[in-house]
Motif scaffolding. Structure first.
Motif, PDB file in Angstrom:
ATOM      1  N   LEU A   1      12.535  27.779  42.150  1.00  0.00           N
ATOM      2  CA  LEU A   1      12.825  27.221  43.478  1.00  0.00           C
ATOM      3  C   LEU A   1      11.546  27.005  44.287  1.00  0.00           C
ATOM      4  O   LEU A   1      11.456  26.072  45.081  1.00  0.00           O
ATOM      5  CB  LEU A   1      13.770  28.143  44.251  1.00  0.00           C
ATOM      6  CG  LEU A   1      15.216  28.135  43.797  1.00  0.00           C
ATOM      7  CD1 LEU A   1      15.990  29.256  44.483  1.00  0.00           C
ATOM      8  CD2 LEU A   1      15.864  26.797  44.081  1.00  0.00           C
ATOM      9  N   SER A   2      10.560  27.859  44.065  1.00  0.00           N
ATOM     10  CA  SER A   2       9.325  27.770  44.853  1.00  0.00           C
ATOM     11  C   SER A   2       8.476  26.550  44.506  1.00  0.00           C
ATOM     12  O   SER A   2       7.635  26.139  45.303  1.00  0.00           O
ATOM     13  CB  SER A   2       8.485  29.033  44.676  1.00  0.00           C
ATOM     14  OG  SER A   2       7.898  29.058  43.394  1.00  0.00           O
ATOM     15  N   ILE A   3       8.697  25.952  43.344  1.00  0.00           N
ATOM     16  CA  ILE A   3       7.858  24.811  42.966  1.00  0.00           C
ATOM     17  C   ILE A   3       8.603  23.478  43.058  1.00  0.00           C
ATOM     18  O   ILE A   3       8.121  22.468  42.583  1.00  0.00           O
ATOM     19  CB  ILE A   3       7.262  24.985  41.551  1.00  0.00           C
ATOM     20  CG1 ILE A   3       8.338  25.131  40.496  1.00  0.00           C
ATOM     21  CG2 ILE A   3       6.312  26.140  41.512  1.00  0.00           C
ATOM     22  CD1 ILE A   3       7.802  25.186  39.085  1.00  0.00           C
ATOM     23  N   ARG A   4       9.761  23.468  43.685  1.00  0.00           N
ATOM     24  CA  ARG A   4      10.512  22.216  43.810  1.00  0.00           C
ATOM     25  C   ARG A   4       9.925  21.344  44.907  1.00  0.00           C
ATOM     26  O   ARG A   4       9.273  21.823  45.832  1.00  0.00           O
ATOM     27  CB  ARG A   4      11.984  22.488  44.069  1.00  0.00           C
ATOM     28  CG  ARG A   4      12.260  22.983  45.471  1.00  0.00           C
ATOM     29  CD  ARG A   4      13.738  23.231  45.637  1.00  0.00           C
ATOM     30  NE  ARG A   4      13.973  23.864  46.913  1.00  0.00           N
ATOM     31  CZ  ARG A   4      14.882  23.468  47.752  1.00  0.00           C
ATOM     32  NH1 ARG A   4      15.651  22.458  47.470  1.00  0.00           N
ATOM     33  NH2 ARG A   4      15.043  24.099  48.894  1.00  0.00           N
ATOM     34  N   ASP A   5      10.182  20.044  44.803  1.00  0.00           N
ATOM     35  CA  ASP A   5       9.753  19.105  45.829  1.00  0.00           C
ATOM     36  C   ASP A   5      10.715  19.180  47.011  1.00  0.00           C
ATOM     37  O   ASP A   5      11.927  19.292  46.833  1.00  0.00           O
ATOM     38  CB  ASP A   5       9.737  17.670  45.289  1.00  0.00           C
ATOM     39  CG  ASP A   5       8.642  17.459  44.269  1.00  0.00           C
ATOM     40  OD1 ASP A   5       7.612  18.151  44.374  1.00  0.00           O
ATOM     41  OD2 ASP A   5       8.820  16.608  43.378  1.00  0.00           O
ATOM     42  N   VAL A   6      10.178  19.073  48.200  1.00  0.00           N
ATOM     43  CA  VAL A   6      10.994  19.135  49.413  1.00  0.00           C
ATOM     44  C   VAL A   6      11.965  17.952  49.465  1.00  0.00           C
ATOM     45  O   VAL A   6      13.080  18.072  49.957  1.00  0.00           O
ATOM     46  CB  VAL A   6      10.092  19.160  50.673  1.00  0.00           C
ATOM     47  CG1 VAL A   6      10.927  19.184  51.936  1.00  0.00           C
ATOM     48  CG2 VAL A   6       9.162  20.349  50.619  1.00  0.00           C
ATOM     49  N   ASP A   7      11.570  16.815  48.935  1.00  0.00           N
ATOM     50  CA  ASP A   7      12.396  15.614  48.985  1.00  0.00           C
ATOM     51  C   ASP A   7      13.576  15.627  48.015  1.00  0.00           C
ATOM     52  O   ASP A   7      14.477  14.796  48.126  1.00  0.00           O
ATOM     53  CB  ASP A   7      11.540  14.370  48.713  1.00  0.00           C
ATOM     54  CG  ASP A   7      10.454  14.195  49.756  1.00  0.00           C
ATOM     55  OD1 ASP A   7      10.642  14.685  50.893  1.00  0.00           O
ATOM     56  OD2 ASP A   7       9.424  13.578  49.441  1.00  0.00           O
ATOM     57  N   GLU A   8      13.575  16.541  47.058  1.00  0.00           N
ATOM     58  CA  GLU A   8      14.652  16.582  46.076  1.00  0.00           C
ATOM     59  C   GLU A   8      15.960  16.979  46.749  1.00  0.00           C
ATOM     60  O   GLU A   8      16.008  17.912  47.544  1.00  0.00           O
ATOM     61  CB  GLU A   8      14.341  17.594  44.967  1.00  0.00           C
ATOM     62  CG  GLU A   8      13.257  17.151  44.034  1.00  0.00           C
ATOM     63  CD  GLU A   8      12.997  18.181  42.941  1.00  0.00           C
ATOM     64  OE1 GLU A   8      13.870  19.028  42.681  1.00  0.00           O
ATOM     65  OE2 GLU A   8      11.905  18.129  42.370  1.00  0.00           O
ATOM     66  N   ALA A   9      17.027  16.250  46.412  1.00  0.00           N
ATOM     67  CA  ALA A   9      18.336  16.552  46.982  1.00  0.00           C
ATOM     68  C   ALA A   9      18.857  17.895  46.471  1.00  0.00           C
ATOM     69  O   ALA A   9      19.354  18.711  47.233  1.00  0.00           O
ATOM     70  CB  ALA A   9      19.324  15.447  46.646  1.00  0.00           C
ATOM     71  N   LYS A  10      18.747  18.111  45.153  1.00  0.00           N
ATOM     72  CA  LYS A  10      19.194  19.366  44.565  1.00  0.00           C
ATOM     73  C   LYS A  10      17.982  20.095  43.985  1.00  0.00           C
ATOM     74  O   LYS A  10      17.129  19.476  43.364  1.00  0.00           O
ATOM     75  CB  LYS A  10      20.202  19.105  43.448  1.00  0.00           C
ATOM     76  CG  LYS A  10      21.520  18.575  43.965  1.00  0.00           C
ATOM     77  CD  LYS A  10      22.664  18.538  42.981  1.00  0.00           C
ATOM     78  CE  LYS A  10      22.368  18.291  41.567  1.00  0.00           C
ATOM     79  NZ  LYS A  10      23.556  18.107  40.719  1.00  0.00           N
ATOM     80  N   PRO A  11      17.928  21.411  44.174  1.00  0.00           N
ATOM     81  CA  PRO A  11      16.797  22.160  43.592  1.00  0.00           C
ATOM     82  C   PRO A  11      16.920  22.253  42.080  1.00  0.00           C
ATOM     83  O   PRO A  11      18.017  22.236  41.528  1.00  0.00           O
ATOM     84  CB  PRO A  11      16.936  23.543  44.228  1.00  0.00           C
ATOM     85  CG  PRO A  11      18.369  23.652  44.606  1.00  0.00           C
ATOM     86  CD  PRO A  11      18.835  22.256  44.923  1.00  0.00           C
ATOM     87  N   SER A  12      15.784  22.315  41.417  1.00  0.00           N
ATOM     88  CA  SER A  12      15.765  22.526  39.966  1.00  0.00           C
ATOM     89  C   SER A  12      15.879  24.015  39.705  1.00  0.00           C
ATOM     90  O   SER A  12      15.100  24.804  40.225  1.00  0.00           O
ATOM     91  CB  SER A  12      14.461  22.004  39.373  1.00  0.00           C
ATOM     92  OG  SER A  12      14.390  20.618  39.519  1.00  0.00           O
ATOM     93  N   LEU A  13      16.854  24.375  38.906  1.00  0.00           N
ATOM     94  CA  LEU A  13      17.076  25.782  38.568  1.00  0.00           C
ATOM     95  C   LEU A  13      16.945  25.960  37.061  1.00  0.00           C
ATOM     96  O   LEU A  13      17.159  25.021  36.298  1.00  0.00           O
ATOM     97  CB  LEU A  13      18.479  26.213  39.007  1.00  0.00           C
ATOM     98  CG  LEU A  13      18.737  26.183  40.504  1.00  0.00           C
ATOM     99  CD1 LEU A  13      20.204  26.444  40.792  1.00  0.00           C
ATOM    100  CD2 LEU A  13      17.875  27.203  41.218  1.00  0.00           C
ATOM    101  N   PRO A  14      16.636  27.162  36.617  1.00  0.00           N
ATOM    102  CA  PRO A  14      16.599  27.397  35.176  1.00  0.00           C
ATOM    103  C   PRO A  14      18.007  27.300  34.596  1.00  0.00           C
ATOM    104  O   PRO A  14      18.988  27.693  35.241  1.00  0.00           O
ATOM    105  CB  PRO A  14      16.043  28.814  35.054  1.00  0.00           C
ATOM    106  CG  PRO A  14      16.233  29.446  36.374  1.00  0.00           C
ATOM    107  CD  PRO A  14      16.280  28.354  37.383  1.00  0.00           C
TER     108      PRO A  14
END
Length: 134
Positions: free
Chosen positions: A19-32
């Motif tokens: 979560l800490s390395i996701r882009d602010v503009d992304e609608a949904k966070p990337s999760l493992p």
């Protein structure tokens, strides 16, 4: 604990790192994402192998007696082998916490396992050795 972003289990830690390395503009966070890749053994003694993926890349793999245990091992493997992907691990954890029992155990769990195995092979406990000395 929250101030230093120090979570107790590897799966939570890996999720927070992702979560800490996701882009602010992304609608949904990337999760493992954890996927069961192998199941073997008799029903009463199964072994599971799980892989963990992040952004469509396999970042870790683990085995265990349950799917949950295998996921924890996969998260540990990812955190150990992909440290360069997660700079937050070093950035926000204070030096005192890095030296805590949990971190030492987390980083050296294989060494501890090897030590226990060598102790069992010797066949003598501390009590037995002490009584021999007396």
């Amino acid at each position: 604990i929250i101030l230093y972003q120090f979570w107790h289990d590897p799966k939570s830690r890996l999720q927070q790192c992702c979560l800490s390395i996701r882009d602010v503009d992304e609608a949904k966070p990337s999760l493992p994402i954890y996927k069961l890749i192998e199941e073997k053994g008799p029903p009463n003694h199964k072994q599971y192998r799980v892989a963990v993926y992040f952004n469509r890349r396999r970042i870790g793999e683990g085995t265990g007696k349950s799917i949950h245990d295998a996921e924890i091992e996969a998260a540990k493997h990812a955190l150990k082998t992909k440290k360069d992907m997660f700079p937050i691990l070093d950035k926000y954890i204070a030096a005192e916490i890095k030296k805590s029992k949990y971190i030492v155990d987390f980083e050296n769990d294989e060494a501890a396992g090897a030590h226990k195995k060598s102790k069992r092979k010797s066949g003598k406990s501390k009590k037995a050795k002490t009584s021999e000395a007396n």
